[in-house]
Scaffold this motif. Structure first.
Motif, PDB file in Angstrom:
ATOM      1  N   HIS A   9       0.818  -1.216   0.000  1.00  4.66           N
ATOM      2  CA  HIS A   9       0.000   0.000   0.000  1.00  4.66           C
ATOM      3  C   HIS A   9       0.852   1.266   0.000  1.00  4.66           C
ATOM      4  N   SER A  10       2.056   1.177   0.566  1.00  2.00           N
ATOM      5  CA  SER A  10       2.932   2.349   0.600  1.00  2.00           C
ATOM      6  C   SER A  10       3.765   2.495  -0.668  1.00  2.00           C
ATOM      7  N   ARG A  34       6.252   0.535  -1.420  1.00  6.51           N
ATOM      8  CA  ARG A  34       7.631   0.132  -1.150  1.00  6.51           C
ATOM      9  C   ARG A  34       7.915  -1.321  -1.519  1.00  6.51           C
TER      10      ARG A  34
END
Length: 227
Positions: free
Chosen positions: A178-179, A181
């Protein structure tokens, strides 16, 4: 009491060994946290998700019972086993003893002609991350690392590492996804191959050590950074 709904899992298509494919997909779903610890899942519900009958699902789940990943509940299904933080620490400690020096050993023996295939396996991990496919990510990661360790010529080492990796939990993959990364984390596999292809055993060993640190830290959802 109704059983929990099954999360969206990738279809497995037509495969030579259906039982093995289901087992590998469910194992990856457990490791990634798509199938939640402590929850009971029924074979019919999983079979419907995969688009197959319950029979090969039950057979695959019985294989995972032997691996300690699920526990059977008669007339209900299979409960995903929970792994404590202490257990995860112990698993990571054993992996750190085995995997980095094993990868170092492979640097001198991998033929140049094999690197394109290894690059494709590494890219499979990146592709799964870009798709947001956590189960595919874990499966591709598993295949990449065991293939790399296979160059040691030691099947017992590969079997041991496979078992250790299967017991690991990577519940932190969803926040990473979700980030944004997760794709950057996936690229570490190409970085590792850079060291191997450059015939740099020290760099390959250190990169593997860093990777396992991520597995126990950020990827496990433990709130820790790499070691």
């Amino acid at each position: 009491m109704s059983l929990p709904s099954v999360p969206e899992l990738p279809g497995i298509g037509r495969r030579e060994n259906l039982r093995d494919r289901i087992r590998d997909a469910v194992r990856a779903a457990i490791i990634s946290g798509e199938l939640r610890p402590g929850v009971v899942y029924s074979a019919p519900a999983l079979g419907a998700q995969f688009g197959v009958s319950p029979t090969p699902v039950r057979e695959a789940m019985l294989d995972l019972v032997k691996e300690g990943l699920v526990v059977p509940h008669p007339n209900k299904g299979f409960r995903v086993t929970e792994v404590s933080d202490e257990d995860l620490d112990h698993l990571a400690a054993v992996r750190l003893l085995i995997e980095p020096p094993a990868v170092r050993e492979t640097v001198a023996v991998i033929p140049d002609d094999d690197f394109p295939a290894l690059r494709r396996l590494a890219q499979d991990i990146v592709d799964a991350a870009e798709r947001g496919d956590l189960v595919g990510y874990v499966e591709a990661d598993h295949v990449f690392h065991l293939t790399l360790l296979g160059y040691t010529g030691n099947p017992f080492l590969v079997e041991v590492v496979s078992g250790l990796r299967s017991r690991t939990r990577l519940l932190g993959l969803t926040p990473l996804l979700h980030s944004g990364r997760l794709v950057r984390s996936a690229a570490e596999h190409h970085e590792l191959l850079d060291f191997v292809e450059a015939r740099d055993p020290v760099g390959a060993e250190l990169m593997t050590h860093r990777h396992i640190g991520h597995v126990r830290g950020l990827w496990a959802g433990g709130g820790r950074g790499p070691r």
